[in-house]
Design a protein around this motif. Structure first.
Motif, PDB file in Angstrom:
ATOM      1  N   THR A  34       7.325  -7.048  -8.187  1.00 26.05           N
ATOM      2  CA  THR A  34       6.155  -7.688  -7.674  1.00 26.05           C
ATOM      3  C   THR A  34       5.722  -8.657  -8.934  1.00 26.05           C
ATOM      4  O   THR A  34       6.426  -8.934  -9.769  1.00 26.05           O
ATOM      5  CB  THR A  34       4.908  -6.633  -7.666  1.00 26.05           C
ATOM      6  OG1 THR A  34       4.766  -6.078  -8.814  1.00 26.05           O
ATOM      7  CG2 THR A  34       5.382  -5.647  -6.511  1.00 26.05           C
ATOM      8  N   LYS A  41       0.082  -5.926 -15.497  1.00 25.98           N
ATOM      9  CA  LYS A  41      -0.987  -6.311 -14.435  1.00 25.98           C
ATOM     10  C   LYS A  41      -0.375  -7.459 -13.506  1.00 25.98           C
ATOM     11  O   LYS A  41       0.204  -8.134 -13.831  1.00 25.98           O
ATOM     12  CB  LYS A  41      -1.911  -7.041 -15.656  1.00 25.98           C
ATOM     13  CG  LYS A  41      -2.292  -6.065 -16.455  1.00 25.98           C
ATOM     14  CD  LYS A  41      -4.089  -6.182 -16.631  1.00 25.98           C
ATOM     15  CE  LYS A  41      -4.406  -5.450 -17.665  1.00 25.98           C
ATOM     16  NZ  LYS A  41      -4.594  -4.122 -17.780  1.00 25.98           N
ATOM     17  N   ILE A  42      -1.080  -7.262 -12.393  1.00 26.91           N
ATOM     18  CA  ILE A  42      -0.580  -8.274 -11.343  1.00 26.91           C
ATOM     19  C   ILE A  42      -1.051  -9.518 -11.753  1.00 26.91           C
ATOM     20  O   ILE A  42      -2.411  -9.437 -11.903  1.00 26.91           O
ATOM     21  CB  ILE A  42      -0.939  -7.997  -9.925  1.00 26.91           C
ATOM     22  CG1 ILE A  42      -0.467  -6.560  -9.518  1.00 26.91           C
ATOM     23  CG2 ILE A  42      -0.822  -8.797  -8.965  1.00 26.91           C
ATOM     24  CD1 ILE A  42       1.201  -6.654  -9.214  1.00 26.91           C
ATOM     25  N   ASP A  45      -3.250 -15.166  -7.697  1.00 32.10           N
ATOM     26  CA  ASP A  45      -3.973 -14.982  -6.514  1.00 32.10           C
ATOM     27  C   ASP A  45      -3.644 -15.225  -5.085  1.00 32.10           C
ATOM     28  O   ASP A  45      -4.073 -14.732  -4.309  1.00 32.10           O
ATOM     29  CB  ASP A  45      -5.608 -15.542  -6.916  1.00 32.10           C
ATOM     30  CG  ASP A  45      -6.208 -15.147  -8.103  1.00 32.10           C
ATOM     31  OD1 ASP A  45      -6.313 -14.092  -8.416  1.00 32.10           O
ATOM     32  OD2 ASP A  45      -6.790 -15.761  -8.721  1.00 32.10           O
ATOM     33  N   GLN A  50       2.250 -15.424  -6.796  1.00 35.03           N
ATOM     34  CA  GLN A  50       2.887 -14.207  -6.849  1.00 35.03           C
ATOM     35  C   GLN A  50       4.255 -13.995  -6.424  1.00 35.03           C
ATOM     36  O   GLN A  50       4.993 -13.360  -7.288  1.00 35.03           O
ATOM     37  CB  GLN A  50       2.241 -12.911  -5.985  1.00 35.03           C
ATOM     38  CG  GLN A  50       0.651 -12.538  -6.294  1.00 35.03           C
ATOM     39  CD  GLN A  50       0.110 -11.351  -5.887  1.00 35.03           C
ATOM     40  OE1 GLN A  50       0.818 -10.431  -5.610  1.00 35.03           O
ATOM     41  NE2 GLN A  50      -1.202 -11.055  -6.307  1.00 35.03           N
ATOM     42  N   ARG A 114       1.022  -2.436   2.719  1.00 38.11           N
ATOM     43  CA  ARG A 114       0.582  -2.586   1.231  1.00 38.11           C
ATOM     44  C   ARG A 114       1.998  -2.057   0.405  1.00 38.11           C
ATOM     45  O   ARG A 114       2.876  -1.600   0.788  1.00 38.11           O
ATOM     46  CB  ARG A 114      -0.631  -1.814   0.831  1.00 38.11           C
ATOM     47  CG  ARG A 114      -0.353  -0.096   0.939  1.00 38.11           C
ATOM     48  CD  ARG A 114      -1.385   0.371   0.061  1.00 38.11           C
ATOM     49  NE  ARG A 114      -0.906   0.256  -1.411  1.00 38.11           N
ATOM     50  CZ  ARG A 114      -1.632   0.812  -2.152  1.00 38.11           C
ATOM     51  NH1 ARG A 114      -2.383   1.734  -2.231  1.00 38.11           N
ATOM     52  NH2 ARG A 114      -1.341   0.586  -3.474  1.00 38.11           N
ATOM     53  N   ASP A 117       1.360  -1.415  -6.116  1.00 40.83           N
ATOM     54  CA  ASP A 117       0.217  -1.883  -6.575  1.00 40.83           C
ATOM     55  C   ASP A 117      -0.752  -2.732  -5.609  1.00 40.83           C
ATOM     56  O   ASP A 117      -0.279  -3.541  -4.744  1.00 40.83           O
ATOM     57  CB  ASP A 117       0.405  -3.164  -7.607  1.00 40.83           C
ATOM     58  CG  ASP A 117       1.141  -2.173  -8.948  1.00 40.83           C
ATOM     59  OD1 ASP A 117       0.677  -1.547  -9.313  1.00 40.83           O
ATOM     60  OD2 ASP A 117       2.303  -2.727  -9.254  1.00 40.83           O
ATOM     61  N   VAL A 118      -1.875  -2.280  -5.371  1.00 41.81           N
ATOM     62  CA  VAL A 118      -2.818  -2.546  -4.118  1.00 41.81           C
ATOM     63  C   VAL A 118      -2.963  -4.076  -4.080  1.00 41.81           C
ATOM     64  O   VAL A 118      -3.045  -4.717  -3.151  1.00 41.81           O
ATOM     65  CB  VAL A 118      -4.148  -1.746  -4.107  1.00 41.81           C
ATOM     66  CG1 VAL A 118      -4.803  -2.212  -5.313  1.00 41.81           C
ATOM     67  CG2 VAL A 118      -4.671  -2.080  -2.785  1.00 41.81           C
ATOM     68  N   GLU A 119      -3.047  -4.765  -5.470  1.00 40.27           N
ATOM     69  CA  GLU A 119      -3.119  -6.142  -5.483  1.00 40.27           C
ATOM     70  C   GLU A 119      -2.134  -7.217  -5.189  1.00 40.27           C
ATOM     71  O   GLU A 119      -1.895  -8.187  -5.113  1.00 40.27           O
ATOM     72  CB  GLU A 119      -3.550  -6.601  -7.003  1.00 40.27           C
ATOM     73  CG  GLU A 119      -4.777  -5.729  -7.465  1.00 40.27           C
ATOM     74  CD  GLU A 119      -4.342  -4.401  -8.549  1.00 40.27           C
ATOM     75  OE1 GLU A 119      -3.375  -4.065  -8.347  1.00 40.27           O
ATOM     76  OE2 GLU A 119      -5.418  -3.773  -8.588  1.00 40.27           O
TER      77      GLU A 119
END
Length: 136
Positions: A34, A41-42, A45, A50, A114, A117-119
């Motif tokens: 991801t 950390k993701i 935005d 991403q 999903r 990681d939810v983000e």
């Protein structure tokens, strides 16, 4: 050796190959990546930001295994919002060409509700076949 197969009786592929034949001695199974940075950390935005980070992470793992982007033979993209991903397909394609070039492995895009990681908006997972220098 890696051979891309695109039979004329199937629709012309855009951004993927219908089949990839591999006769190589070193297979690399690449874990899903991801947009995690080195701090876990993701980052990014948007799906494009991403995707770039996730693909870059996958390529970092591939290079650490001794491979190059041209060694990719299969890639699966897991996508949280398929409509958003499709709306940014040109930008995602530009990221692909900048990081990988015009080599397209066998690919699948799968919509998911999903990711771990939810983000995370996107995850890429793949396989590579690293050729011996005598095969290139």
């Amino acid at each position: 050796m890696i051979e891309h197969i695109n039979p004329p009786s199937l629709g012309k592929p855009s951004g993927y190959s219908h089949a990839v034949v591999v006769t190589a001695n070193r297979l690399v199974f690449l874990a899903g990546q991801t947009a995690l940075n080195a701090d876990g950390k993701i980052v990014g935005d948007t799906v494009v930001e991403q995707f770039e980070q996730a693909l870059g992470n996958l390529l970092t793992a591939l290079r650490a295994a001794g491979g190059t982007p041209n060694d990719l033979v299969s890639l699966t993209v897991y996508i949280v919002d398929m409509d958003d991903y499709k709306a940014h397909a040109r930008e995602i394609g530009a990221v692909w060409r900048r990081l990988i070039g015009n080599a397209y492995p066998a690919m699948a895009g799968i919509g998911v509700s999903r990711l771990w990681d939810v983000e995370a908006l996107v995850e890429v997972q793949g396989y590579a076949a690293i050729q011996h220098e005598s095969d290139t």
